[in-house]
Structure formats: C-alpha cells, structure tokens
Design a protein around this motif. Structure first.
Motif, mmCIF file in Angstrom:
data_model
loop_
_atom_site.group_PDB
_atom_site.id
_atom_site.type_symbol
_atom_site.label_atom_id
_atom_site.label_comp_id
_atom_site.label_asym_id
_atom_site.label_seq_id
_atom_site.Cartn_x
_atom_site.Cartn_y
_atom_site.Cartn_z
ATOM 1 N N LEU A 59 28.507 66.561 63.860
ATOM 2 C CA LEU A 59 28.017 65.663 62.807
ATOM 3 C C LEU A 59 28.094 66.329 61.450
ATOM 4 O O LEU A 59 27.980 67.545 61.345
ATOM 5 C CB LEU A 59 26.536 65.323 63.029
ATOM 6 C CG LEU A 59 26.096 64.391 64.119
ATOM 7 C CD1 LEU A 59 24.573 64.269 64.064
ATOM 8 C CD2 LEU A 59 26.751 63.031 63.970
ATOM 9 N N CYS A 60 28.241 65.512 60.416
ATOM 10 C CA CYS A 60 27.933 65.952 59.063
ATOM 11 C C CYS A 60 26.555 65.390 58.717
ATOM 12 O O CYS A 60 26.343 64.169 58.767
ATOM 13 C CB CYS A 60 28.960 65.438 58.058
ATOM 14 S SG CYS A 60 30.589 66.163 58.211
ATOM 15 N N ASP A 116 20.433 66.547 47.722
ATOM 16 C CA ASP A 116 21.522 66.835 46.786
ATOM 17 C C ASP A 116 22.827 67.142 47.510
ATOM 18 O O ASP A 116 23.873 67.250 46.881
ATOM 19 C CB ASP A 116 21.157 67.985 45.850
ATOM 20 C CG ASP A 116 20.954 69.299 46.580
ATOM 21 O OD1 ASP A 116 20.318 69.284 47.659
ATOM 22 O OD2 ASP A 116 21.399 70.346 46.076
ATOM 23 N N GLY A 117 22.788 67.281 48.834
ATOM 24 C CA GLY A 117 24.006 67.345 49.618
ATOM 25 C C GLY A 117 24.500 65.934 49.861
ATOM 26 O O GLY A 117 23.712 65.047 50.213
ATOM 27 N N VAL A 118 25.787 65.693 49.670
ATOM 28 C CA VAL A 118 26.279 64.314 49.798
ATOM 29 C C VAL A 118 27.418 64.187 50.795
ATOM 30 O O VAL A 118 27.589 63.127 51.411
ATOM 31 C CB VAL A 118 26.697 63.752 48.421
ATOM 32 C CG1 VAL A 118 27.907 64.491 47.866
ATOM 33 C CG2 VAL A 118 26.960 62.251 48.490
ATOM 34 N N LEU A 119 28.188 65.240 50.998
ATOM 35 C CA LEU A 119 29.328 65.194 51.915
ATOM 36 C C LEU A 119 29.431 66.487 52.711
ATOM 37 O O LEU A 119 29.030 67.564 52.239
ATOM 38 C CB LEU A 119 30.645 65.003 51.151
ATOM 39 C CG LEU A 119 30.886 63.695 50.409
ATOM 40 C CD1 LEU A 119 32.194 63.800 49.631
ATOM 41 C CD2 LEU A 119 30.913 62.503 51.341
ATOM 42 N N HIS A 120 30.002 66.383 53.916
ATOM 43 C CA HIS A 120 30.390 67.535 54.736
ATOM 44 C C HIS A 120 29.215 68.449 55.072
ATOM 45 O O HIS A 120 29.400 69.647 55.293
ATOM 46 C CB HIS A 120 31.485 68.364 54.048
ATOM 47 C CG HIS A 120 32.675 67.565 53.648
ATOM 48 N ND1 HIS A 120 33.619 68.047 52.760
ATOM 49 C CD2 HIS A 120 33.100 66.317 53.996
ATOM 50 C CE1 HIS A 120 34.558 67.123 52.583
ATOM 51 N NE2 HIS A 120 34.261 66.062 53.335
ATOM 52 N N ALA A 139 24.319 59.357 48.115
ATOM 53 C CA ALA A 139 24.405 58.429 49.244
ATOM 54 C C ALA A 139 25.864 58.243 49.620
ATOM 55 O O ALA A 139 26.755 58.303 48.762
ATOM 56 C CB ALA A 139 23.763 57.089 48.900
ATOM 57 N N HIS A 140 26.098 57.976 50.899
ATOM 58 C CA HIS A 140 27.461 57.902 51.440
ATOM 59 C C HIS A 140 27.497 56.833 52.524
ATOM 60 O O HIS A 140 26.701 56.862 53.459
ATOM 61 C CB HIS A 140 27.821 59.272 52.021
ATOM 62 C CG HIS A 140 29.146 59.355 52.678
ATOM 63 N ND1 HIS A 140 29.439 60.293 53.660
ATOM 64 C CD2 HIS A 140 30.296 58.636 52.526
ATOM 65 C CE1 HIS A 140 30.677 60.146 54.058
ATOM 66 N NE2 HIS A 140 31.224 59.134 53.393
#
Length: 255
Positions: free
Chosen positions: A73-74, A79-83, A235-236
């Motif tokens: 999973l990612c 403040d982390g948004v991707l990967h 957000a993603h």
C-alpha cells in the motif's frame, strides 16, 4: 507505447477492478484513530494472498524511488500526499489519510486511491477531499471517444482552479493494463483538444491530487513519501477507467 484493449479484454480486467475496489473499501472501514499504518498494509497483504492476486508495489523500484517499495500500500498522511511508505505510525484524531493501491488479478492490473479523515475532521480537509473527488469525476466524464488526453487534464484542472488550488503536473494518471504504469501520461493540467485522441479500448488511471496551499513537493528521508514543501495537507483520488463507445467505464468503482 499506447495499447488498446478489446471488449473481451476489458471484461477480463473487471475482476482486478472489483478486487482493488473491495480492498480500498475494507481499508477505509478499518482506518481509525489508533490503527497503525503497518496494520493497514497487513490487511491488504492478507486480502491479496486470499484472492491469489499479486501486488504491483512490493517489488516496484522506479528511478524516483530510493529502493524497492517493499509494501503493498501507499499510505500518505497529512502533508504526505503520494507514494507514502507505510511505517510504524498510529493514526491520530484528525489525520488526513490517502491510500493508493494497485494489484494484478489473472494478469490484469487495476489502480485506485482515496482520501479520508480519521476521527474528528477539519472542514478544510473535507473541502479538499470533495474538490479532489469532483476533479476526478470531471476527468472521468471527459474520458470519451473523440476527446483528447488534454480534455481530461483540462477538466481536472478547471475544478481545482475554481477552488483556488495550485496544480502539480509532475505526477498524474497513466495507462493501465498488464503493468501498473503505461502510456499515455494523464497530467492534472493541460490544454483541451491536445494530445492523444481517445479511442475505444484505452484503459487509464485518472488521479487528481492537490495540496491546500502549494504545488511543490519533496521526497521524505524514507526515499518514497512525497510531502508538501510548506506542510499543507493533501488529498488524492484515483480510478481505473476504460474508454468505450458507451462512455467511460469505471473499473474500480466502489459500492
């Protein structure tokens, strides 16, 4: 190389889409204050094993990753948004969690993502998730035969700009099929009427992601997680979509 799928192949991709949707639904329901990110990864790992599926992430090592990803999973928080690389962290009240998941079932890949607030939400986080959701819907609606890739990108960006958000085009959507990432690249901003002409059988992941106050990111010391430079939250949202003569078909639609 851009590949087109036959109607039969799109039917064969549906189980992968359904599985990815089911895993994300289970993760959304399990995510709560006090739940460890590694626990979420373990749940997804178990579901992969039980289904006889294959992870697209665990051995993934592109040029921008410091090492093979090593998880299924990612999980990107605040403040982390991707990967986001899952680590020993218990979700706290009010955390904004984005989960990205891709898997292969019977040789076909599906890819999807969602964002949720754990516990007591901040209104600005709910608004950001809603805007990202609307941008995804706009991008999907533009994924129609005769349109071009730029029409999808423009539709996504129009929603973001209406809300005053800045847009990063470094990471975005992509082709999906036998592997997780293929052509074409689907940027989250672009000019309408430009790029590859959409044809029946094109299968793509459309994935808008936005940060509250910036479009600039940096790579965390874990070598994977992408964070905002100013500490603002992200957000993603993502779906795998097939372009058909009857309109866009969302292969990863969740109940």
């Amino acid at each position: 190389m851009i590949e087109l799928r036959t109607p039969t192949q799109i039917e064969q991709m549906k189980p992968a889409g359904r599985f990815v949707a089911d895993v994300l639904t289970a993760l959304r329901e399990h995510a709560a204050v006090g739940v460890n990110l590694l626990e979420l990864d373990e749940l997804a790992h178990k579901m992969i094993k039980d289904r006889g599926a294959e992870s697209c992430y665990i051995d993934y090592h592109p040029s921008f990753g410091a090492m093979p990803f090593g998880k299924v999973l990612c999980t990107s928080v605040n403040d982390g948004v991707l990967h986001g690389l899952p680590f020993d962290y218990k979700l706290a009240d009010g955390d904004l969690l984005s989960v990205d998941f891709a898997a292969s079932v019977d040789g076909w890949v599906a890819d999807s993502a969602l964002s949720v607030v754990v516990g007591t939400p901040r209104q600005e986080d709910l608004d950001l998730i809603e805007t990202t959701t609307q941008a995804l819907a706009a991008g999907i609606d533009a994924a129609r035969v005769g349109n071009k890739v730029g029409d999808i990108s423009h539709a996504i960006a129009s929603v973001a700009r209406e809300k005053g958000l800045k847009i990063n085009t470094q990471f975005g959507g992509h082709g999906v099929g036998r592997t997780m990432h293929g052509d074409p690249h689907i940027a989250n901003d672009g000019r309408p009427g430009r790029g590859f002409k959409l044809q029946p059988g094109l299968v793509i992941a459309i994935e808008p992601w936005f940060l509250h106050t910036t479009d600039e990111i940096y790579t965390d010391k874990d070598g994977w997680t992408l964070r905002s430079v100013d500490g603002s939250r992200g957000a993603h949202m993502e779906h795998t979509v097939a372009v058909t003569d009857d309109g866009p078909l969302i292969l990863t639609a969740r109940d």
